[in-house]
Write a protein that holds these residues in place. Sequence first.
Motif, PDB file in Angstrom:
ATOM      1  N   UNK A   1       0.746  -1.241  -0.047  1.00 19.76           N
ATOM      2  CA  UNK A   1       0.009  -0.096  -0.038  1.00 19.76           C
ATOM      3  C   UNK A   1       1.099   1.307  -0.020  1.00 19.76           C
ATOM      4  N   UNK A   2       2.046   1.055   0.306  1.00 21.71           N
ATOM      5  CA  UNK A   2       2.931   2.419   0.371  1.00 21.71           C
ATOM      6  C   UNK A   2       2.995   2.872  -0.842  1.00 21.71           C
ATOM      7  N   UNK A   3       2.920   4.191  -1.278  1.00 21.16           N
ATOM      8  CA  UNK A   3       3.105   4.940  -2.271  1.00 21.16           C
ATOM      9  C   UNK A   3       4.690   4.658  -2.811  1.00 21.16           C
ATOM     10  N   UNK A   4       4.642   4.541  -4.203  1.00 24.12           N
ATOM     11  CA  UNK A   4       6.116   4.593  -4.808  1.00 24.12           C
ATOM     12  C   UNK A   4       6.778   5.640  -4.783  1.00 24.12           C
ATOM     13  N   UNK A   5       8.129   5.761  -4.714  1.00 24.46           N
ATOM     14  CA  UNK A   5       8.820   7.072  -4.672  1.00 24.46           C
ATOM     15  C   UNK A   5       9.263   7.567  -6.038  1.00 24.46           C
ATOM     16  N   UNK A   6       9.107   8.810  -6.428  1.00 25.63           N
ATOM     17  CA  UNK A   6       9.548   9.569  -7.631  1.00 25.63           C
ATOM     18  C   UNK A   6      11.207   9.480  -7.833  1.00 25.63           C
ATOM     19  N   UNK A   7      11.735   8.824  -8.753  1.00 27.24           N
ATOM     20  CA  UNK A   7      13.108   8.711  -9.002  1.00 27.24           C
ATOM     21  C   UNK A   7      13.906   9.992  -9.167  1.00 27.24           C
ATOM     22  N   UNK A   8      15.011  10.391  -8.869  1.00 26.73           N
ATOM     23  CA  UNK A   8      15.624  11.565  -8.803  1.00 26.73           C
ATOM     24  C   UNK A   8      15.741  11.815 -10.608  1.00 26.73           C
ATOM     25  N   UNK A   9      15.913  11.091 -11.343  1.00 28.02           N
ATOM     26  CA  UNK A   9      16.300  11.002 -12.699  1.00 28.02           C
ATOM     27  C   UNK A   9      14.736  11.828 -13.316  1.00 28.02           C
ATOM     28  N   UNK A  10      13.680  11.260 -12.787  1.00 30.84           N
ATOM     29  CA  UNK A  10      12.297  11.787 -13.207  1.00 30.84           C
ATOM     30  C   UNK A  10      12.210  13.274 -12.972  1.00 30.84           C
ATOM     31  N   UNK A  11      12.652  13.396 -11.626  1.00 28.03           N
ATOM     32  CA  UNK A  11      12.470  15.036 -11.366  1.00 28.03           C
ATOM     33  C   UNK A  11      13.630  15.722 -12.195  1.00 28.03           C
ATOM     34  N   UNK A  12      14.665  15.215 -12.436  1.00 31.20           N
ATOM     35  CA  UNK A  12      15.628  16.161 -13.110  1.00 31.20           C
ATOM     36  C   UNK A  12      15.192  16.302 -14.610  1.00 31.20           C
ATOM     37  N   UNK A  13      14.380  15.322 -15.106  1.00 29.88           N
ATOM     38  CA  UNK A  13      13.982  15.357 -16.446  1.00 29.88           C
ATOM     39  C   UNK A  13      12.881  16.342 -16.642  1.00 29.88           C
ATOM     40  N   UNK A  14      11.748  16.213 -15.649  1.00 26.73           N
ATOM     41  CA  UNK A  14      10.869  17.284 -15.730  1.00 26.73           C
ATOM     42  C   UNK A  14      11.100  18.806 -15.301  1.00 26.73           C
ATOM     43  N   UNK A  15      11.982  18.826 -14.606  1.00 23.34           N
ATOM     44  CA  UNK A  15      12.586  20.249 -14.358  1.00 23.34           C
ATOM     45  C   UNK A  15      13.226  20.771 -15.652  1.00 23.34           C
ATOM     46  N   UNK A  16      14.026  19.983 -16.221  1.00 17.64           N
ATOM     47  CA  UNK A  16      14.526  20.461 -17.543  1.00 17.64           C
ATOM     48  C   UNK A  16      13.523  20.750 -18.538  1.00 17.64           C
ATOM     49  N   UNK A  17      12.479  20.149 -18.673  1.00 17.86           N
ATOM     50  CA  UNK A  17      11.431  20.369 -19.635  1.00 17.86           C
ATOM     51  C   UNK A  17      10.741  21.515 -19.222  1.00 17.86           C
ATOM     52  N   UNK A  18      10.385  21.740 -17.901  1.00 13.26           N
ATOM     53  CA  UNK A  18      10.003  23.205 -17.578  1.00 13.26           C
ATOM     54  C   UNK A  18      10.669  24.192 -17.946  1.00 13.26           C
ATOM     55  N   UNK A  19      11.952  24.187 -17.824  1.00 11.63           N
ATOM     56  CA  UNK A  19      12.988  25.096 -18.047  1.00 11.63           C
ATOM     57  C   UNK A  19      12.951  25.526 -19.403  1.00 11.63           C
ATOM     58  N   UNK A  20      13.021  24.497 -20.417  1.00 14.41           N
ATOM     59  CA  UNK A  20      13.036  24.775 -21.862  1.00 14.41           C
ATOM     60  C   UNK A  20      11.762  25.500 -22.332  1.00 14.41           C
ATOM     61  N   UNK A  21      10.581  24.975 -21.661  1.00 13.55           N
ATOM     62  CA  UNK A  21       9.417  25.687 -22.320  1.00 13.55           C
ATOM     63  C   UNK A  21       9.475  27.168 -21.854  1.00 13.55           C
TER      64      UNK A  21
END
Length: 231
Positions: free
Chosen positions: A17-37
């Motif tokens: 039942x414990x929620x899965x953790x978001x990986x550091x790679x996913x966070x970096x990739x998402x931040x990079x996309x937001x920055x580029x936009x």
Amino acid sequence: MARIKPQALLQQSKKKKAPSRISLTTIILFSLIVFMVVFFIFSAYRHFSHRSVNPDEPVRYTSRKVGELKNIDVPKYAIIQTSKGAIAVELFKDGSPEIVDEFIELCQKGHFKGMQFHRVIKHYVIQAGDIHSIGPAEQWTLKGKHYSQLDRSVKHEAFMLGTSKSKHDSKGFELYITTAPIPDLNEKITVFGRVTKGEEVVQEIEEVDTDDHYVPKSAIGIMDVTLEQKL
């Protein structure tokens, strides 16, 4: 078969039942996309907001009156778009300031759009304007002229742009482009520019078939005239 203890079952249930953790790679990739936009939007805004003052962009003077133009803003060239091609002309602002100002203002008003070349005299001049006010053709012939005594000043060269010296309203502002050195033409027109590109277009217009009054048998017109700071 060994029995699983209730405590072990409870721990397994909590793990599922414990929620899965978001990986550091996913966070970096998402931040990079937001920055580029964000960067793309900001760059696009700066480009379009400063486009009119970019020195590398051709400047077209279609809204401001001549009196509102600063000296550094006065266009140095005119591009005459004809049905035969484009003719680029350097304007002589220092030599004929009033005529150049009038020419620029008429360009802004679209005065030359649709104007026809109504007189073409080979090895002499091509003329654009109102066909109903061209006057007798004999005024523009070369009878009795001696080329051995030509004045070699710049205003007597071929491929010069001028307009009539006679007083006229804006409707009477016509364009003359010489196709040979013409000393006597300086008595009839005020030269205010020189063709710098498109001499072959002038020569092509010069070669068209005309009637006995030097009127082209097929229509040749000016589509538009635009003003530029540089070519």
